[in-house]
Scaffold this active site. Sequence first.
Site, PDB file in Angstrom:
ATOM      1  CB  SER A   2      30.549  31.404  31.852  1.00 32.77           C
ATOM      2  OG  SER A   2      29.626  32.440  32.047  1.00 32.77           O
ATOM      3  CG  ASN A  43      31.230  27.562  34.455  1.00 40.12           C
ATOM      4  OD1 ASN A  43      31.992  27.590  35.422  1.00 40.12           O
ATOM      5  ND2 ASN A  43      31.121  28.562  33.603  1.00 40.12           N
ATOM      6  CD  GLU A  97      35.505  24.219  30.408  1.00 41.79           C
ATOM      7  OE1 GLU A  97      35.179  23.233  31.088  1.00 41.79           O
ATOM      8  OE2 GLU A  97      34.766  25.226  30.286  1.00 41.79           O
ATOM      9  CG  HIS A 144      34.820  28.878  29.718  1.00 42.96           C
ATOM     10  ND1 HIS A 144      34.422  27.982  30.659  1.00 42.96           N
ATOM     11  CD2 HIS A 144      34.473  30.102  30.207  1.00 42.96           C
ATOM     12  CE1 HIS A 144      33.849  28.616  31.662  1.00 42.96           C
ATOM     13  NE2 HIS A 144      33.880  29.903  31.411  1.00 42.96           N
TER      14      HIS A 144
HETATM   15  N1  3HC Z   1      47.247  37.925  39.161  1.00 43.39           N
HETATM   16  C1  3HC Z   1      48.464  37.490  39.461  1.00 43.39           C
HETATM   17  N2  3HC Z   1      48.716  36.707  40.536  1.00 43.39           N
HETATM   18  C2  3HC Z   1      47.673  36.368  41.313  1.00 43.39           C
HETATM   19  C3  3HC Z   1      46.357  36.794  41.042  1.00 43.39           C
HETATM   20  C4  3HC Z   1      46.159  37.612  39.913  1.00 43.39           C
HETATM   21  N3  3HC Z   1      44.952  38.071  39.559  1.00 43.39           N
HETATM   22  N4  3HC Z   1      45.544  36.286  41.994  1.00 43.39           N
HETATM   23  C5  3HC Z   1      46.308  35.569  42.818  1.00 43.39           C
HETATM   24  N5  3HC Z   1      47.586  35.628  42.426  1.00 43.39           N
HETATM   25  C6  3HC Z   1      48.749  34.963  43.038  1.00 43.39           C
HETATM   26  C7  3HC Z   1      49.224  35.713  44.280  1.00 43.39           C
HETATM   27  O1  3HC Z   1      50.158  36.705  43.955  1.00 43.39           O
HETATM   28  C8  3HC Z   1      49.830  34.606  45.115  1.00 43.39           C
HETATM   29  O2  3HC Z   1      51.166  34.359  44.742  1.00 43.39           O
HETATM   30  P1  3HC Z   1      52.193  33.751  45.832  1.00 43.39           P
HETATM   31  O3  3HC Z   1      51.608  32.465  46.306  1.00 43.39           O
HETATM   32  O4  3HC Z   1      53.438  33.561  45.081  1.00 43.39           O
HETATM   33  O5  3HC Z   1      52.274  34.795  46.904  1.00 43.39           O
HETATM   34  C9  3HC Z   1      49.021  33.370  44.718  1.00 43.39           C
HETATM   35  O6  3HC Z   1      48.329  33.695  43.524  1.00 43.39           O
HETATM   36  C10 3HC Z   1      48.044  33.025  45.770  1.00 43.39           C
HETATM   37  O7  3HC Z   1      47.202  34.160  46.001  1.00 43.39           O
HETATM   38  P2  3HC Z   1      46.667  34.584  47.423  1.00 43.39           P
HETATM   39  O8  3HC Z   1      47.698  34.263  48.472  1.00 43.39           O
HETATM   40  O9  3HC Z   1      46.182  35.974  47.337  1.00 43.39           O
HETATM   41  O10 3HC Z   1      45.358  33.726  47.672  1.00 43.39           O
HETATM   42  P3  3HC Z   1      45.096  32.203  47.392  1.00 43.39           P
HETATM   43  O11 3HC Z   1      46.217  31.346  47.859  1.00 43.39           O
HETATM   44  O12 3HC Z   1      43.733  31.924  47.906  1.00 43.39           O
HETATM   45  O13 3HC Z   1      45.016  32.067  45.803  1.00 43.39           O
HETATM   46  C11 3HC Z   1      43.524  31.951  44.013  1.00 43.39           C
HETATM   47  C12 3HC Z   1      44.135  32.826  45.079  1.00 43.39           C
HETATM   48  C13 3HC Z   1      44.577  31.596  42.958  1.00 43.39           C
HETATM   49  C14 3HC Z   1      42.412  32.778  43.385  1.00 43.39           C
HETATM   50  C15 3HC Z   1      42.971  30.641  44.677  1.00 43.39           C
HETATM   51  O14 3HC Z   1      42.209  30.945  45.813  1.00 43.39           O
HETATM   52  C16 3HC Z   1      42.126  29.812  43.746  1.00 43.39           C
HETATM   53  O15 3HC Z   1      42.642  29.087  42.913  1.00 43.39           O
HETATM   54  N6  3HC Z   1      40.793  29.908  43.903  1.00 43.39           N
HETATM   55  C17 3HC Z   1      39.845  29.187  43.080  1.00 43.39           C
HETATM   56  C18 3HC Z   1      39.594  29.990  41.826  1.00 43.39           C
HETATM   57  C19 3HC Z   1      38.648  29.281  40.891  1.00 43.39           C
HETATM   58  O16 3HC Z   1      38.089  28.231  41.154  1.00 43.39           O
HETATM   59  N7  3HC Z   1      38.423  29.899  39.726  1.00 43.39           N
HETATM   60  C20 3HC Z   1      37.501  29.415  38.754  1.00 43.39           C
HETATM   61  C21 3HC Z   1      36.207  30.111  38.918  1.00 43.39           C
HETATM   62  S1  3HC Z   1      35.008  29.583  37.728  1.00 43.39           S
HETATM   63  C22 3HC Z   1      35.281  30.579  36.394  1.00 43.39           C
HETATM   64  O17 3HC Z   1      36.110  31.447  36.386  1.00 43.39           O
HETATM   65  C23 3HC Z   1      34.446  30.287  35.193  1.00 43.39           C
HETATM   66  C24 3HC Z   1      33.459  31.374  34.907  1.00 43.39           C
HETATM   67  O18 3HC Z   1      32.832  31.076  33.679  1.00 43.39           O
HETATM   68  C25 3HC Z   1      32.400  31.525  35.979  1.00 43.39           C
END
Ligand code: 3HC
Length: 309
Positions: free
Chosen positions: A144, A215, A177, A165
């Site tokens: 990252s 990021n 990415e 990424h």
């Molecule tokens: N596997 C499978 N399905 C998943 C899952 C997983 N690990 N996590 C969430 N889901 C599914 C759930 O089953 C749910 O499905 P449904 O809507 O059909 O019931 C859906 O996703 C929504 O999950 P939740 O209801 O539990 O919660 P949210 O609506 O908040 O969604 C989330 C969860 C998808 C994580 C959402 O909050 C999100 O998009 N958050 C932002 C994440 C983000 O920005 N990530 C990038 C981080 S930066 C990075 O990774 C880079 C690194 O280098 C630092």
Amino acid sequence: MAFIGHQLCRAFSSSTLRSAAIKHVVIVGGGQMGAGIAQVAASTGHQVTLVDTSEAILAKGVKGIETSLKRVVKKKFADKPEAGEAFIAKVLGCVSTATDVTAVVESADLVLEAIVENLKIKQDLFSGIDKVAPEHTIFASNTSSLPIGDIASVTSRLDRFGGLHFFNPVPMMKLVEVIGTSSTSQDTFDSLVNFSKALGKTTVSCKDTPGFIVNRLLVPYMLEAVRLHERGHGSKEDIDVAMKLGAGYPMGPFELLDYVGLDTAKFILDGWSAMDADNPLFAQSPLLNKLVAEGKYGKKTGEGFYKYK
Ligand code: 3HC
């Protein structure tokens, strides 16, 4: 090495989109990112070998894949639970595990690492694999924050080295990415793009610059939220609600920091401030430093900015 059944994988893969070049993927690192990438690769019919240092870590990684697949299946096969079970079995049949990476790269088209963010450890890993992997095998890093060129520099295949990424949670986040260094060949870059597309992801092309695109924008934004809170200009709860309801973000910055891991965020920030100490966007945050020093890394340790059950 535990083989779950790659024969099943080949039969399964014939009807799914798959990159022509990349069929067998070795993923080094069985944590959240590595396991997530393994899941989407196996779900799209690729033969996957997940590698880590111990059977216990690998067992946890495979368990995580199974749990995540159950969430996917709940929606995808809502009316057909038996088909859902069969899907999970097929995907898991595409995943094998190993603790010795050099023993499993013989047929690898791609070796992708998602291990600890430490340049020396990543270099040692690739330098070892470079000696035994076939000529055609592409190497990629899911780093990252570290320069891909620095990781690649210890190998003899600079033209077959790039960055892929992914984002957490990998099964849900639609972006990859794709990073090319000044030495990455067009063929390698195209293969990495095609592979990501075969995983069902949308790709963007990135230069080998700190933080790539996401990021570089996301980390300063999250850190500015922490500084705003440190100045006493908003509670973390209010800042999270504000960004969710006022900007439409799925998570507020504190929730997201806890989700990504405060240790990861600090590592990224420290690396950037070492390169450009005067940039106010990369300034240290006393609150972030305190939480990391206390081992409060976020969701994975049960506490970060918030507490988790
Ligand atoms: N596997 C499978 N399905 C998943 C899952 C997983 N690990 N996590 C969430 N889901 C599914 C759930 O089953 C749910 O499905 P449904 O809507 O059909 O019931 C859906 O996703 C929504 O999950 P939740 O209801 O539990 O919660 P949210 O609506 O908040 O969604 C989330 C969860 C998808 C994580 C959402 O909050 C999100 O998009 N958050 C932002 C994440 C983000 O920005 N990530 C990038 C981080 S930066 C990075 O990774 C880079 C690194 O280098 C630092």
